[in-house]
Design an enzyme around this catalytic site. Structure first.
Site, PDB file in Angstrom:
ATOM      1  N   LEU A 267      11.282 -11.133   4.599  1.00  0.00           N
ATOM      2  CA  LEU A 267      12.783 -10.915   4.704  1.00  0.00           C
ATOM      3  C   LEU A 267      13.618 -11.885   3.926  1.00  0.00           C
ATOM      4  CD1 LEU A 267      12.768 -10.334   8.810  1.00  0.00           C
ATOM      5  CD2 LEU A 267      13.255  -8.432   6.894  1.00  0.00           C
TER       6      LEU A 267
ATOM      7  N   TYR B  55      -7.374  -8.548   8.032  1.00  0.00           N
ATOM      8  CA  TYR B  55      -8.203  -8.093   7.365  1.00  0.00           C
ATOM      9  C   TYR B  55      -9.463  -8.707   7.055  1.00  0.00           C
ATOM     10  CZ  TYR B  55      -4.751  -4.703   6.636  1.00  0.00           C
ATOM     11  OH  TYR B  55      -3.709  -3.768   6.888  1.00  0.00           O
TER      12      TYR B  55
ATOM     13  N   CYS C 278       0.866  -1.297   0.128  1.00  0.00           N
ATOM     14  CA  CYS C 278       0.044   0.112   0.018  1.00  0.00           C
ATOM     15  C   CYS C 278       0.889   1.303   0.113  1.00  0.00           C
ATOM     16  CB  CYS C 278      -0.940   0.071   1.362  1.00  0.00           C
ATOM     17  SG  CYS C 278      -2.439  -0.876   1.091  1.00  0.00           S
TER      18      CYS C 278
ATOM     19  N   GLN D 245      -4.001  -7.066  -5.860  1.00  0.00           N
ATOM     20  CA  GLN D 245      -4.604  -7.524  -4.705  1.00  0.00           C
ATOM     21  C   GLN D 245      -5.958  -6.962  -4.565  1.00  0.00           C
ATOM     22  OE1 GLN D 245      -3.063  -7.027  -0.710  1.00  0.00           O
ATOM     23  NE2 GLN D 245      -2.667  -9.017  -0.350  1.00  0.00           N
TER      24      GLN D 245
ATOM     25  N   GLY E 202       9.660  -7.533  -0.922  1.00  0.00           N
ATOM     26  CA  GLY E 202       8.727  -6.154  -0.600  1.00  0.00           C
ATOM     27  C   GLY E 202       9.748  -4.939  -0.266  1.00  0.00           C
TER      28      GLY E 202
HETATM   29  C1  LIG Z   1       4.856  -0.236   2.725  1.00  0.00           C
HETATM   30  C2  LIG Z   1       4.419  -1.618   2.909  1.00  0.00           C
HETATM   31  C3  LIG Z   1       3.006  -1.591   2.297  1.00  0.00           C
HETATM   32  C4  LIG Z   1       2.358  -3.056   2.563  1.00  0.00           C
HETATM   33  N1  LIG Z   1       1.077  -3.300   2.023  1.00  0.00           N
HETATM   34  C5  LIG Z   1       0.682  -4.462   1.861  1.00  0.00           C
HETATM   35  C6  LIG Z   1      -0.626  -4.587   1.180  1.00  0.00           C
HETATM   36  O1  LIG Z   1      -1.260  -3.818   0.706  1.00  0.00           O
HETATM   37  N2  LIG Z   1      -1.175  -5.898   1.201  1.00  0.00           N
HETATM   38  C7  LIG Z   1      -0.470  -7.133   1.551  1.00  0.00           C
HETATM   39  O2  LIG Z   1      -0.882  -8.008   1.702  1.00  0.00           O
HETATM   40  N3  LIG Z   1       0.740  -6.853   2.125  1.00  0.00           N
HETATM   41  C8  LIG Z   1       1.332  -5.688   2.451  1.00  0.00           C
HETATM   42  N4  LIG Z   1       2.483  -5.276   2.970  1.00  0.00           N
HETATM   43  C9  LIG Z   1       3.479  -6.581   3.367  1.00  0.00           C
HETATM   44  C10 LIG Z   1       4.373  -7.031   2.367  1.00  0.00           C
HETATM   45  O3  LIG Z   1       3.438  -7.428   1.096  1.00  0.00           O
HETATM   46  C11 LIG Z   1       5.067  -8.026   2.622  1.00  0.00           C
HETATM   47  O4  LIG Z   1       4.515  -9.238   2.942  1.00  0.00           O
HETATM   48  C12 LIG Z   1       6.071  -7.891   3.880  1.00  0.00           C
HETATM   49  O5  LIG Z   1       6.620  -6.425   3.406  1.00  0.00           O
HETATM   50  C13 LIG Z   1       7.071  -8.864   4.207  1.00  0.00           C
HETATM   51  O6  LIG Z   1       7.975  -8.822   2.945  1.00  0.00           O
HETATM   52  P1  LIG Z   1       9.397  -8.267   2.980  1.00  0.00           P
HETATM   53  O7  LIG Z   1      10.238  -8.460   4.253  1.00  0.00           O
HETATM   54  O8  LIG Z   1      10.124  -8.591   1.801  1.00  0.00           O
HETATM   55  O9  LIG Z   1       9.120  -6.647   2.839  1.00  0.00           O
HETATM   56  C14 LIG Z   1       2.940  -4.079   3.064  1.00  0.00           C
HETATM   57  C15 LIG Z   1       4.321  -3.882   3.397  1.00  0.00           C
HETATM   58  C16 LIG Z   1       4.938  -2.652   3.364  1.00  0.00           C
HETATM   59  C17 LIG Z   1       6.376  -2.508   3.771  1.00  0.00           C
END
Ligand SMILES: Cc1cc2nc3c(=O)[nH]c(=O)nc-3n(C[C@H](O)[C@H](O)[C@H](O)COP(=O)(O)O)c2cc1C
Length: 367
Positions: free
Chosen positions: A315, A189, A26, A105, A337
């Site tokens: 991560l 959610y 988001c 999504q 992410g």
């Molecule tokens: C800024 C931000 C916004 C996110 N928005 C969503 C989202 O819209 N839907 C969702 O399922 N997860 C959302 N997440 C979670 C990410 O999709 C992801 O699962 C999470 O950051 C862990 O992965 P990473 O360690 O590679 O960042 C968001 C994470 C971040 C950092």
């Protein structure tokens, strides 16, 4: 030859050019009200386009609400009108021009709706009488935290209406050029609020037994699958655990990894092609010990025990680490992410580090 980050991946008739994917994130950057509410802006275009030009094989656009009250914050994207559909078209067209698969999504925030943007007062809840605030709905009348508004418990008719809205949004997603839809069943959610015994205290056909708690999720899947083309895949994001039951020091009963494996089999029977395996988000105070790749075992369990393709997330930041998840057969794709927020060219850098190939845009060949 073993599967690498750079091996294409086909689900139904759709092929992603590689397995470096971006999860939904988001941006809280749409207009909060008026005709531009929920409409993607130049920011969304730039954010997604940059990761496509960076060689990311598949990009899941952020949680996009199926109705105004299903937004997490008033600044979220939505897909409930033609203006929004039209604005997404420019994004999907660009992603496809780079060889990237555009996915969206679709979600409903339920009791976690009506909040500030995370960078304003730490994303506090907006009261219904504040500007842009509203009263959220939920599976049961239990607030997310003491600061959140108690949600109104959904009636059976209202549940049916939300199911229809997921289908309507999926139809719009197709019209907007998306090639897959991901149903947001994670992070506390609405869909997750029905799944977990901690948030679902209903005594009707949507609460109580496991079969009843997964009913709403399956109805959403069926409604979306009915309007989504046979040849295109459907994804579902789950929180594999609430980190409650699986924490011996927490006596609250939650959704567990075994529930997830059971759900995965049902989802597969209902036409879901890939499970995007995250965790947590149901309660604000679960103890989660995040470490590199900490959610991969949950994806691996679904892949091995339910036989459903999975994407691993959480991560995963380093090329060798990401590649090992695939070569060891623990997932079918990886989602990066925050690392992709830091480095939109991650896919190409990983290809250089691992002797793989991710084509660069022709405009950049001289570099
Ligand atoms: C800024 C931000 C916004 C996110 N928005 C969503 C989202 O819209 N839907 C969702 O399922 N997860 C959302 N997440 C979670 C990410 O999709 C992801 O699962 C999470 O950051 C862990 O992965 P990473 O360690 O590679 O960042 C968001 C994470 C971040 C950092």
């Amino acid at each position: 030859m073993s599967t690498t980050l750079f091996t294409p991946y086909t689900l139904r008739e759709l092929t992603a050019p590689n397995r470096v994917w971006m999860p939904p994130m988001c941006q809280y950057s749409a207009a909060p009200a008026g005709e531009a509410a929920g409409v993607p802006t130049d920011w969304h275009f730039t954010h997604l386009a940059a990761r496509a030009a960076g060689g990311t094989g598949l990009i899941i656009a952020e949680a996009t609400a199926v109705s105004p009250e299903g937004r997490i914050s008033p600044y979220d994207l939505g897909l409930w009108n033609d203006t929004q559909t039209e604005a997404f078209r420019r994004i999907t067209a660009f992603l496809k021009s780079q060889g990237t698969v555009p996915v969206i999504q679709l979600g409903h925030a339920g009791r976690k709706a009506s909040t500030e943007r995370p960078w304003i007062e730490r994303g506090r809840a907006l009261a219904p009488d504040e500007e842009h605030g509203w009263t959220p709905v939920g599976a049961s009348p239990l607030p997310f935290s003491p600061e959140h508004t108690t949600p109104e418990e959904l009636t059976v008719d209202q549940i049916a209406d939300i199911v229809r809205k997921f289908a309507d949004a999926a139809r719009r997603a197709l019209d907007a050029g998306f090639q897959a839809v991901e149903i947001h069943g994670a992070h506390g959610y609405l869909v997750h609020q029905f799944l977990s015994p901690h948030t679902n205290r209903r005594t009707d056909a949507y609460g109580g037994s496991f079969e009843n708690r997964i009913r709403f999720a399956l109805e959403v899947v069926d409604a979306v699958r009915a309007v989504w083309p046979e040849e295109l895949p459907l994804f579902f994001r789950v929180s594999a655990t609430d980190w409650l039951t699986e924490n011996p020091e927490d006596d609250r009963e939650g959704w567990t990894s075994q529930d997830t494996v059971r759900l995965a089999k049902e989802l597969q029977a209902h036409g879901v092609d890939l499970l995007d395996v995250s965790t947590g988000g149901l309660v604000p105070d679960a103890r989660i010990e995040a470490a590199p790749g900490f959610q991969v075992p949950f994806a691996e369990a679904v892949r091995n025990e339910a036989g459903l393709p999975v994407a691993a997330v959480g991560l995963i930041t380093d090329p060798a680490q990401a590649q090992a998840v695939l070569t060891e057969g623990r997932a079918d794709a990886v989602l990066l992410g925050r690392e992709l927020l830091r480095n939109p060219y991650w896919a190409r850098h990983a290809a250089a580090a691992l002797d793989g190939e991710v084509p660069s845009p022709v405009q950049y060949h001289r570099a």
